[in-house]
Design a protein around this motif. Structure first.
Motif: not given
Ligand code: FAD
Length: 321
Positions: A209, A269, A254, A236
Motif C-alpha cells: 500500500r 508493512s 491466501t 500484497t
Molecule cells: P499496509 O499494512 O497498509 O502497509 C503499508 C506500509 O507502507 C506501511 O508499513 C507504511 O509505513 C508503508 N508506507 C506508506 N507510505 C510509504 C512511502 N511513501 N514510502 C515507504 N513506505 C510507505 N496479505 C498479504 O499480503 N497476502 C496474503 O495472502 C494475505 N492473506 C490474508 C489472509 C487473511 C485471512 C487475512 C485476515 C489477511 C491477509 N492478508 C494478506 C492481509 C494482511 O493482514 C495485511 O493487511 C496486508 O499484508 C497489508 O498489506 P500492505 O503491507 O501492502 O499494507
C-alpha cells in the motif's frame, strides 16, 4: 509397482520449475527406497517437453492428453487412476496453488495422509518422512505415513537437477468423473511486470500500500526491468483487494508462496499473512518510511525512506551495475 508419482504442473504446455524440482527430489528418494519415480502431465503437452522430465529423474512419464490443463478435478481423476493401476505409495507435488488443490483432492480420493509446505523429505525404515516448518518457521514438524502419502513442496524447496536422459511418454486415457466437467478454465489471471511466473522469479519486487496507487507500481516494474530477465513484480493482498494489482501476483497466506534469491519489499508493512508467503526468500530488502514497520524484523537489509525517492535511486544504481 510401489513407487513415487510426481504431478508435473504445466502452464499452457510448459512445465513449471518447481515441478522439475519435485521430480528430482522424487528420483533421489526413489533411489533410496529401491523403487522408481514416475511423472504425469495433464493436457496437451509436447512429446519433447513431457519426455524432458526424464532428464530430471523420471523413469517414466504419463500424459493424459484429453484431460484439460489448469483445473483440479480432471487432474485428480488422472492421478487417482494412476494410483489404482500402479499402486504408488507416494505422490509429490512441487507446490503452487493448483498443486495444493490437486494434492488435497488426491489425498481425499485415495485416503492418503497429506503434508503441505514440505521443505525436506528423508527416508526412515523404508518409508518417507516429510518435514515442514511450523509456528512461523521456528520449528520443524515431521510427518510419518501409516499408508500412502501426498507431499506438497513449498515453492523452491526442491532443487531441480538434471541427471538423466529423456523418458518415454505413455499416453493414457482416463474416464473423467461427472464433476470434472463442471469447472473449466475460462481465462488465466493477468501477470504484470514480467513474462515469468512470480514463483519462478530469481528477483521479485513486491509492492504494498506504500506505493500509494496502482500507478505507483511503475516504480516496482522499473526496478524489476533494471534487474533484467528473471525478475518479476508481485504485491500484497491489500493492494490486490484495492484493485491496484492482479490476484495472480498476490504473495502470502491466501496468495502464492515465493522464495526468490532477492525479494524487494516496497511499502509493505510485513503482516504475518504476507510474511508466510515470502519468508523463504534468500535475501530480503525492505523499503519503508516507518522505522518500526514489522517487515524490518525479518529483512536482511532495511532502508527507512520514502519509496518515491528510494526506488528510482535503487533502479538507477542497479542499471549502473
Ligand atoms: P499496509 O499494512 O497498509 O502497509 C503499508 C506500509 O507502507 C506501511 O508499513 C507504511 O509505513 C508503508 N508506507 C506508506 N507510505 C510509504 C512511502 N511513501 N514510502 C515507504 N513506505 C510507505 N496479505 C498479504 O499480503 N497476502 C496474503 O495472502 C494475505 N492473506 C490474508 C489472509 C487473511 C485471512 C487475512 C485476515 C489477511 C491477509 N492478508 C494478506 C492481509 C494482511 O493482514 C495485511 O493487511 C496486508 O499484508 C497489508 O498489506 P500492505 O503491507 O501492502 O499494507
Amino acid at each position: 509397482m510401489a513407487g513415487i508419482l510426481v504431478y508435473a504442473l504445466t502452464n499452457e504446455g510448459a512445465i513449471n520449475k518447481n515441478s522439475l524440482g519435485a521430480v528430482s527430489q522424487a528420483a533421489k528418494l526413489a533411489g533410496e527406497l529401491g523403487t522408481e519415480a514416475h511423472a504425469v502431465v495433464v493436457g496437451n503437452v509436447d512429446d519433447a517437453v513431457a519426455g524432458s522430465l526424464g532428464e530430471y529423474g523420471a523413469a517414466k512419464v504419463f500424459r493424459a492428453k484429453d484431460a484439460p490443463e489448469g483445473v483440479s478435478t480432471p487432474a485428480v481423476d488422472v492421478l487417482a487412476k494412476l494410483f489404482a493401476d500402479n499402486d504408488y505409495d507416494y505422490a509429490i507435488f512441487g507446490g503452487g496453488l493448483l498443486g495444493f488443490e490437486i494434492g488435497a483432492g488426491l489425498a481425499a480420493r485415495i485416503g492418503a495422509g497429506i503434508t503441505a509446505e514440505v521443505t525436506g523429505v528423508k527416508v526412515e525404515g523404508g518409508k518417507l518422512v516429510a518435514q515442514r516448518p511450523i509456528l512461523g518457521d521456528s520449528l520443524i514438524s515431521e510427518s510419518n505415513y501409516k499408508g500412502k502419502g501426498v507431499l506438497i513442496g513449498r515453492t523452491n524447496a526442491f532443487e531441480a537437477t538434471q541427471s538423466g536422459s529423456a523418458a518415454s511418454v505413455e499416453d493414457i486415457t482416463v474416464d473423467l468423473s461427472p464433476q470434472a466437467g463442471k469447472v473449466r478454465l475460462v481465462k488465466r489471471g493477468e501477470q504484470r511486470g514480467a513474462d515469468i511466473n512470480i514463483e519462478d522469479a530469481n528477483v521479485l519486487v513486491a509492492g504494498g500500500r506504500g506505493l500509494g496507487a496502482a500507478e505507483g507500481f511503475q516504480l516496482a516494474e522499473d526496478l524489476a526491468a533494471a534487474f533484467g530477465g528473471g525478475a518479476a513484480v508481485g504485491a500484497t493482498r491489500a493492494v490486490v483487494d484495492a484493485g491496484w494489482f492482479p490476484y495472480a501476483g498476490q504473495i502470502g497466506q491466501t496468495g502464492k508462496t515465493v522464495a526468490p534469491k532477492l525479494y524487494v519489499a516496497a511499502g509493505i508493512s510485513g503482516a504475518i499473512q504476507h510474511k508466510v508467503g515470502m519468508q523463504g526468500s534468500e535475501n530480503i530488502i525492505a523499503i519503508n518510511k516507518d522505522a518500526n514497520a514489522p517487515i524490518f524484523e525479518f529483512s536482511d537489509l532495511g532502508i527507512v525512506g520514502d519509496v518515491q525517492k528510494v526506488m528510482p535511486a535503487l533502479t538507477e544504481a542497479v542499471k549502473a551495475k
